[in-house]
Scaffold this motif. Structure first.
Motif, PDB file in Angstrom:
ATOM      1  N   TRP A 149       0.823  -1.206   0.000  1.00 44.88           N
ATOM      2  CA  TRP A 149       0.000   0.000   0.000  1.00 44.88           C
ATOM      3  C   TRP A 149       0.861   1.263   0.000  1.00 44.88           C
ATOM      4  O   TRP A 149       0.553   2.245  -0.693  1.00 44.88           O
ATOM      5  CB  TRP A 149      -0.915  -0.015   1.222  1.00 44.88           C
ATOM      6  N   LEU A 150       1.964   1.241   0.762  1.00 50.96           N
ATOM      7  CA  LEU A 150       2.838   2.411   0.804  1.00 50.96           C
ATOM      8  C   LEU A 150       3.546   2.632  -0.538  1.00 50.96           C
ATOM      9  O   LEU A 150       3.859   3.790  -0.892  1.00 50.96           O
ATOM     10  CB  LEU A 150       3.870   2.251   1.915  1.00 50.96           C
ATOM     11  N   LEU A 151       3.826   1.588  -1.286  1.00 52.81           N
ATOM     12  CA  LEU A 151       4.425   1.767  -2.610  1.00 52.81           C
ATOM     13  C   LEU A 151       3.502   2.584  -3.514  1.00 52.81           C
ATOM     14  O   LEU A 151       3.954   3.399  -4.337  1.00 52.81           O
ATOM     15  CB  LEU A 151       4.711   0.405  -3.247  1.00 52.81           C
ATOM     16  N   TRP A 152       2.221   2.383  -3.336  1.00 50.20           N
ATOM     17  CA  TRP A 152       1.247   3.134  -4.135  1.00 50.20           C
ATOM     18  C   TRP A 152       1.035   4.535  -3.558  1.00 50.20           C
ATOM     19  O   TRP A 152       0.774   5.488  -4.295  1.00 50.20           O
ATOM     20  CB  TRP A 152      -0.081   2.370  -4.156  1.00 50.20           C
ATOM     21  N   THR A 153       1.183   4.647  -2.211  1.00 49.43           N
ATOM     22  CA  THR A 153       0.926   5.939  -1.569  1.00 49.43           C
ATOM     23  C   THR A 153       2.160   6.828  -1.564  1.00 49.43           C
ATOM     24  O   THR A 153       2.097   8.006  -1.944  1.00 49.43           O
ATOM     25  CB  THR A 153       0.452   5.715  -0.112  1.00 49.43           C
ATOM     26  N   LEU A 278       2.842   7.613   8.529  1.00 42.81           N
ATOM     27  CA  LEU A 278       3.203   7.535   9.951  1.00 42.81           C
ATOM     28  C   LEU A 278       2.400   6.464  10.688  1.00 42.81           C
ATOM     29  O   LEU A 278       2.892   5.841  11.631  1.00 42.81           O
ATOM     30  CB  LEU A 278       2.990   8.904  10.613  1.00 42.81           C
ATOM     31  N   PHE A 279       1.140   6.281  10.272  1.00 45.35           N
ATOM     32  CA  PHE A 279       0.326   5.256  10.918  1.00 45.35           C
ATOM     33  C   PHE A 279       0.725   3.835  10.486  1.00 45.35           C
ATOM     34  O   PHE A 279       0.690   2.898  11.293  1.00 45.35           O
ATOM     35  CB  PHE A 279      -1.157   5.482  10.592  1.00 45.35           C
ATOM     36  N   LEU A 280       1.116   3.701   9.225  1.00 46.13           N
ATOM     37  CA  LEU A 280       1.399   2.358   8.709  1.00 46.13           C
ATOM     38  C   LEU A 280       2.830   1.890   8.960  1.00 46.13           C
ATOM     39  O   LEU A 280       3.085   0.684   9.013  1.00 46.13           O
ATOM     40  CB  LEU A 280       1.105   2.306   7.200  1.00 46.13           C
ATOM     41  N   ALA A 281       3.766   2.820   9.098  1.00 43.50           N
ATOM     42  CA  ALA A 281       5.166   2.422   9.279  1.00 43.50           C
ATOM     43  C   ALA A 281       5.355   1.534  10.518  1.00 43.50           C
ATOM     44  O   ALA A 281       5.986   0.463  10.443  1.00 43.50           O
ATOM     45  CB  ALA A 281       6.057   3.653   9.349  1.00 43.50           C
ATOM     46  N   PRO A 282       4.821   1.910  11.699  1.00 38.82           N
ATOM     47  CA  PRO A 282       4.989   1.006  12.854  1.00 38.82           C
ATOM     48  C   PRO A 282       4.298  -0.342  12.649  1.00 38.82           C
ATOM     49  O   PRO A 282       4.775  -1.366  13.165  1.00 38.82           O
ATOM     50  CB  PRO A 282       4.333   1.786  14.006  1.00 38.82           C
ATOM     51  N   GLU A 283       3.185  -0.351  11.889  1.00 39.02           N
ATOM     52  CA  GLU A 283       2.486  -1.615  11.657  1.00 39.02           C
ATOM     53  C   GLU A 283       3.318  -2.588  10.824  1.00 39.02           C
ATOM     54  O   GLU A 283       3.158  -3.799  10.942  1.00 39.02           O
ATOM     55  CB  GLU A 283       1.147  -1.343  10.960  1.00 39.02           C
ATOM     56  N   ALA A 284       4.199  -2.058   9.988  1.00 39.98           N
ATOM     57  CA  ALA A 284       5.062  -2.932   9.180  1.00 39.98           C
ATOM     58  C   ALA A 284       6.075  -3.659  10.047  1.00 39.98           C
ATOM     59  O   ALA A 284       6.448  -4.809   9.772  1.00 39.98           O
ATOM     60  CB  ALA A 284       5.773  -2.115   8.106  1.00 39.98           C
TER      61      ALA A 284
END
Length: 616
Positions: A149-153, A278-284
């Motif tokens: 998802w981050l690659l697209w975002t 910022l929300f997704l980085a810790p989830e990774a």
């Protein structure tokens, strides 16, 4: 993944299903994580922009959070069910293997360690199934979903995560190898402590008699202290590992957050996108951090699984050794059992080698017992007499040679069906903590109360049983506590009388008996032997006049067989010299049932070991 883990997956279908469910739930959970981050970023970005809150994103955010909570509940419930099924399966496998293990191999095992393994040990599998496996499934799915998802975002932030993400498993593996060794050492100390403590409790009367109970108390304390130190060392490693993983994860998140913040200040990225990153980085990184903690929690469970499989493999070796000489291709065929009333029992060049012993227990032994023949085995202690009986029961496997029943290899028969035709009285019979009647009824579980009483009378046990508080309904203590050694022997004889089997294997049936009881039991045993194939191990000579043949077992081999002793008058050349004084008494038929008033010290009563769990 360790070999023990791969074998758990291969042999336990419940774990494969658990991993499948966990992977699917982790995939759904990864999607919900992304959705929650996007929705939360949208709501916050709208708020900072001064827009009125929209009902749609807020309702969707609430639904996503509720679904995540429901997903966590479902994951926990499925994991607990899988853990319970895994523990039940492992315990069933071990107990079934022990049930099929011969008494000789059981005697060589430390029973306290086995008890610890089946109780505290198998319970340690819980963290592995409940925590580690679902976390590993999430580790394989969630980071990929987040990075995708981050690659697209924001591909820049995704690239930083891809570069830093492998650092966590690398550091985790370096610390994990050290943890595995520490945990294995901790488990060994715990198993040794449990085994030694059980031995001390079982032998406490002997220790008190010799004034050594305080010394053993200190030994148990030292072993407990060694286990405590090993546990603390393992915990220190676990805390160090957590510190390393948390530090690496925090620095990695900072490497993502700082560039995003600078780009937000320069206007290169909008607030909504920055918040999503910022929300997704810790989830990774979260599944990998959780996997590190779960690994330490599950390390003891993996060590226990290795021990379980070691026991199962020992049993497989024993089964292969038993099948190899008798069945073509090493496969048991479970042929019908020949009629024991007309079958000849034969040992053909049999050699038995016990693990840890330099000399074989039996070496190239050949013996044939005709239907209805009574054979007495004599010889010094340790010569191999009990091993010979164990061969005929299927409790011991020949390293070479063959054991046959009516020409059919014993390894090719269904051993349970064969043992149904055999009554066995061991040297030290085991009595269970149940009623006297139920202990006797082990010989034939469906026997009536009247049949149980007749068997007890035949074994000269009815008199002392009648004097017990509740007679036949008296519940005995552990190992028959409350009865003397001779009384325990007569209860075992009653089992043999009740079973009424065509083949009798008696290992010193008159041991531990006083002269009066020995004479009575001898008369009853002679009646029981009539018309049946009987092999009797004897140190005393009260039964020798009633044997068709006397065979001397010496140093793992058979000495030349003495002549028939129908009248017990002629000399028996092959008889062990230790029996010569007793044999003089058998020359007078009137004194044949009168035992030596000075009993043989070798037959002195001793504690009933756990290997005698299988009774006739």
């Amino acid at each position: 993944m360790k070999p023990a883990e791969r074998r758990l997956m291969r042999e336990l279908p419940v774990l494969r299903r658990h991993m499948t469910y966990s992977t699917v739930l982790a995939l759904v959970g990864g999607g919900l994580v992304v959705a929650q981050a996007v929705l939360l970023a949208t709501v916050l970005a709208d708020g900072f922009a001064g827009q009125p809150p929209r009902t749609g994103p807020l309702a969707a955010l609430g639904a996503v959070m509720a679904l995540r909570a429901l997903l966590a509940w479902a994951r926990g419930g499925l994991a607990q069910r899988a853990a319970a099924e895994t523990k039940r399966t492992l315990r069933d496998k071990v107990t079934d293997r022990l049930r099929r293990t011969g008494p000789q191999r059981l005697a060589a095992r430390r029973h306290g360690e086995t008890v610890t393994l089946l109780t505290r040990g198998v319970d340690a599998v819980d963290p592995y199934v409940v925590g580690y496996l679902p976390t590993m499934a999430a580790t394989a799915v969630v980071p990929l979903t987040v990075v995708g998802w981050l690659l697209w975002t924001d591909w820049t932030s995704a690239l930083i995560i891809v570069v830093t993400l492998p650092l966590i498993p690398v550091f985790g593996a370096l610390v994990g190898m050290h943890t595995a060794r520490r945990t294995a050492r901790q488990w060994q100390l715990l198993a040794r402590l449990g085994g030694h403590f059980l031995d001390v409790v079982a032998g406490l009367p002997t220790l008190r008699a010799f004034g050594r109970e305080l010394h053993q108390s200190r030994v148990v304390g030292e072993m407990a202290d060694a286990h405590r130190r090993a546990t603390m060392r393992t915990l220190r490693v676990a805390f160090l590992s957590s510190f390393v993983l948390e530090t690496v994860a925090t620095l990695s998140v900072a490497l993502v957050a700082v560039p995003v913040g600078l780009r937000l200040l320069h206007g290169d990225v909008d607030l909504r996108t920055a918040l999503v990153v910022l929300f997704l980085a810790p989830e990774a990184y979260l599944p990998l951090r959780a996997a590190g903690a779960a690994f330490h929690d599950s390390a003891e469970g993996v060590a226990v699984a290795e021990r379980v499989f070691a026991i199962l493999d020992e049993g497989e070796e024993e089964q292969e050794g038993r099948r190899g000489p008798g069945a073509p291709g090493g496969q048991a065929t479970d042929l019908p059992v020949p009629d024991p009333r007309t079958a000849t029992l034969c040992l053909d060049g049999v050699t038995v080698q016990y693990p840890g012993r330099a000399e074989p227990a039996l070496h190239r032994v050949s013996l044939s017992v005709a239907p209805g023949e009574h054979v007495a085995l004599v010889g010094p202690s340790g010569a191999g007499k009990s091993t010979l009986l164990a061969l005929l029961l299927g409790f011991a496997s020949p390293a070479r040679g063959r054991v046959t029943v009516g020409g059919t290899g014993l390894a090719e028969l269904d051993l349970d069906a064969w043992r149904a035709h055999v009554a066995w009285v061991p040297q030290r019979p085991h009595l269970f903590a149940i009623s006297v009647a139920d202990n006797i009824r082990l010989g034939r579980p469906g026997a009536s109360d009247a049949e149980v009483r007749r068997a007890a009378r035949a074994a000269c046990a009815d008199r002392f049983v009648a004097e017990l508080p509740l007679a036949y309904d008296t519940v005995l203590g552990e190992h028959g506590a409350g009865l003397s050694a001779g009384q325990r022997q007569r209860i075992a004889l009653a089992r043999a009388f009740l079973k009424d089997a065509p083949v009798l294997l008696l290992d010193e049936p008159t041991a531990h008996l006083d002269p009066e009881s020995e004479a009575a039991v001898t008369r009853a045993t002679v009646d029981l032997m009539r018309g049946r194939t009987s092999i009797v191990v004897a140190h005393r000579t009260s039964l020798l006049p009633h044997a068709d043949r006397v065979v001397t077992v010496r140093e793992g081999g058979l000495a030349p067989t003495g002549p028939a002793v129908e009248s017990a008058l002629g000399p028996v050349p092959a008889l062990d010299p230790e029996l010569a004084p007793d044999l003089e008494r058998t020359r007078d038929p009137e004194r044949a049932l009168d035992p030596d008033p000075d009993p043989d010290p070798a037959t002195a009563p001793g504690p009933a070991p756990a290997e005698s769990l299988v009774t006739s």
